[in-house]
Enzyme design. Structure first.
Site, PDB file in Angstrom:
ATOM      1  N   THR A   1       1.058  -1.479   0.230  1.00  0.00           N
ATOM      2  CA  THR A   1      -0.484  -0.202  -0.332  1.00  0.00           C
ATOM      3  C   THR A   1       1.104   1.364  -0.199  1.00  0.00           C
ATOM      4  O   THR A   1       1.844   2.014   0.609  1.00  0.00           O
ATOM      5  CB  THR A   1      -0.933   0.358   1.152  1.00  0.00           C
ATOM      6  OG1 THR A   1      -1.990   0.930   0.804  1.00  0.00           O
ATOM      7  CG2 THR A   1      -0.296   0.315   2.698  1.00  0.00           C
TER       8      THR A   1
ATOM      9  N   THR B   1      -7.425  -4.804   3.787  1.00  0.00           N
ATOM     10  CA  THR B   1      -7.679  -3.738   3.154  1.00  0.00           C
ATOM     11  C   THR B   1      -8.882  -2.471   3.605  1.00  0.00           C
ATOM     12  O   THR B   1      -9.750  -2.468   4.693  1.00  0.00           O
ATOM     13  CB  THR B   1      -8.323  -3.044   2.382  1.00  0.00           C
ATOM     14  OG1 THR B   1      -9.341  -3.880   1.619  1.00  0.00           O
ATOM     15  CG2 THR B   1      -7.140  -4.129   1.147  1.00  0.00           C
ATOM     16  N   GLY B   2      -8.638  -0.973   3.775  1.00  0.00           N
ATOM     17  CA  GLY B   2      -9.121   0.080   4.357  1.00  0.00           C
ATOM     18  C   GLY B   2      -8.412   0.808   6.033  1.00  0.00           C
ATOM     19  O   GLY B   2      -7.186   0.200   6.264  1.00  0.00           O
TER      20      GLY B   2
ATOM     21  N   GLY C   1      -6.341   1.912   8.284  1.00  0.00           N
ATOM     22  CA  GLY C   1      -5.184   0.164   8.842  1.00  0.00           C
ATOM     23  C   GLY C   1      -5.299   0.622  10.336  1.00  0.00           C
ATOM     24  O   GLY C   1      -5.213   0.317  11.325  1.00  0.00           O
TER      25      GLY C   1
ATOM     26  N   GLY D   1       0.464   2.403   8.693  1.00  0.00           N
ATOM     27  CA  GLY D   1      -0.942   1.743   8.704  1.00  0.00           C
ATOM     28  C   GLY D   1      -0.681   0.111   9.272  1.00  0.00           C
ATOM     29  O   GLY D   1       1.136  -0.077   9.847  1.00  0.00           O
ATOM     30  N   ASP D   2      -1.628  -0.635   8.704  1.00  0.00           N
ATOM     31  CA  ASP D   2      -1.717  -2.461   9.241  1.00  0.00           C
ATOM     32  C   ASP D   2      -0.836  -2.591   8.012  1.00  0.00           C
ATOM     33  O   ASP D   2      -0.465  -4.108   8.905  1.00  0.00           O
ATOM     34  CB  ASP D   2      -3.072  -2.142   9.200  1.00  0.00           C
ATOM     35  CG  ASP D   2      -3.836  -2.655   7.653  1.00  0.00           C
ATOM     36  OD1 ASP D   2      -3.326  -1.474   7.412  1.00  0.00           O
ATOM     37  OD2 ASP D   2      -4.667  -2.959   7.604  1.00  0.00           O
TER      38      ASP D   2
ATOM     39  N   ARG E   1       4.566   7.827   9.205  1.00  0.00           N
ATOM     40  CA  ARG E   1       2.757   6.759   9.602  1.00  0.00           C
ATOM     41  C   ARG E   1       2.606   5.741   8.700  1.00  0.00           C
ATOM     42  O   ARG E   1       3.347   5.498   8.106  1.00  0.00           O
ATOM     43  CB  ARG E   1       1.429   7.413   9.366  1.00  0.00           C
ATOM     44  CG  ARG E   1       0.237   7.038   9.918  1.00  0.00           C
ATOM     45  CD  ARG E   1      -0.333   6.099   8.392  1.00  0.00           C
ATOM     46  NE  ARG E   1      -1.574   5.562   8.535  1.00  0.00           N
ATOM     47  CZ  ARG E   1      -1.549   4.519   7.733  1.00  0.00           C
ATOM     48  NH1 ARG E   1      -1.595   3.786   6.632  1.00  0.00           N
ATOM     49  NH2 ARG E   1      -3.470   4.167   7.615  1.00  0.00           N
TER      50      ARG E   1
HETATM   51  N1  GLY Z   1      -4.949  -0.725   4.434  1.00  0.00           N
HETATM   52  C1  GLY Z   1      -4.166   0.405   4.636  1.00  0.00           C
HETATM   53  C2  GLY Z   1      -3.366   1.800   4.860  1.00  0.00           C
HETATM   54  O1  GLY Z   1      -3.894   2.365   6.168  1.00  0.00           O
HETATM   55  O2  GLY Z   1      -2.514   2.119   5.105  1.00  0.00           O
END
Ligand code: GLY
Length: 345
Positions: free
Chosen positions: A216, A249-250, A252, A228-229, A226
């Protein structure tokens, strides 16, 4: 020979990705896992909807006998190298300073190994760098400048990932940020883009070997640094060769707090079907959502999507809100399937 645009993109992706990942001679060896007695499986690839081209590429590879993680990574490379997918790799929307910072992680079921990179800059295929961390180091995760330096040392090509389209989107976002700053507002109605888009892909071979990968550009306009997940093993993706694989996805930030990919695999271990496991994990996400992110009716103001694949080829996907789809390729071909959901939109 004339090639369709789709064939061209798929071939370019394969060629570019091969060029980005040097083949070094002494990667840790991959040994095949013994197939459990009585096991009946089938090859299958499951992905977020933007992987609709990639699931076919990955499926063809596993059917041809390739490793499930290599196949899934070849599938996501298509989006990483596609400048029109602004949620990942080249052309991903940048952070608040206009810098594209990428995250990725992967897991290889048969060898129980994992690799990840966070906040890497200038390398279009962080999924392959994550795999290089897994294959060539004693570590699982490299971040920031160290990750970028590692990638360059491994022979990955550095390039400017901020496309003209994404630069213009960043400028529009910047000019609308604060009515009192020195940037003049545009007088147009152009919607300011925002994404937590990502690509997750999971693959299983006929003998039940699994691989999973998520990559991502993260949340658009994020604070520099930052993560994310996606690069977090257990959150962005997880894979256990005895059970199955899952990914997300979405938003994180919502997923990190529930380690949902790990949770989904654990639910499947307890006997849940992939779709039911994804829905159960979404319920946990809602239960863990802080008040400021709750909208009317006690529903989260964000969306999050989960994808799951069992060792036997069963699959499922679920989102918080209705209308979502996910990509699948199996003996019935590549297609989009409707995702289960918790709330009607
Ligand atoms: N799922 C991607 C993010 O939040 O970085």
């Amino acid at each position: 020979m004339s090639l369709s645009r789709r064939e061209f993109l798929e071939r370019s992706a394969a060629i570019s990705a091969a060029g980005f990942m040097p083949r070094l001679p002494d990667a840790w060896p991959v040994a095949a896992e013994p197939v459990p007695a009585g096991f009946r499986g089938r090859p299958c690839v499951v992905s977020s909807s933007n992987g609709i081209r990639g699931v076919k590429v990955a499926y063809d590879k596993i059917v041809a006998g390739e490793d499930p993680l290599d196949a899934a990574i070849a599938g996501v490379n298509i989006q990483e190298l596609d400048p029109n997918d602004q949620s990942v790799g080249l052309g991903g929307l940048p952070n608040e300073e206009g810098v594209v910072q990428l995250d990725a992680s992967c897991m290889h079921g048969p060898t129980r190994r994992a690799g990840a990179v966070g906040c890497i800059e200038g390398i279009a295929t962080p999924s392959l760098v994550a795999k290089a961390v897994m294959d060539y180091t004693d570590h699982v995760m490299l971040v920031g400048e160290g990750a970028t330096r590692f990638a360059k040392a491994m022979g990955f090509k550095e390039q400017n990932l901020l496309t003209e389209k994404s630069r213009q989107d960043w400028m529009r976002w910047k000019s609308r940020l604060n009515a009192n700053d020195a940037w003049l507002d545009h007088n147009d109605d152009i919607k300011i883009k925002f994404t937590t888009g990502t690509i997750n892909m999971n693959a299983v071979t006929a003998s039940g070997d699994l691989g999973s990968v998520t990559t991502t550009s993260g949340m658009a306009w994020k604070v520099p640094g930052r993560i994310g997940d996606s690069p977090i093993v257990g959150a962005g993706q997880y894979c256990d060769n005895t059970v199955g694989a899952a990914g997300s996805t979405g938003r994180g930030e919502a997923n990190i707090k529930t380690c949902a990919s790990f949770l989904i695999v654990e639910f499947m271990r307890q006997g849940m079907a992939p779709q039911a496991a994804c829905l159960k994990a979404l319920e946990r996400v809602v239960a863990m959502t802080e008040a400021r992110l709750m909208g009317p009716g006690g529903r989260p103001k964000f969306d999050l999507e989960f994808y799951a694949l069992a060792k036997n080829g069963d699959f499922g996907g679920a989102t918080l809100y209705s209308g979502g789809k996910f990509a699948v390729c199996d003996e019935r071909g590549a297609r989009l399937e409707p995702a289960a959901f918790l709330y009607q939109r």
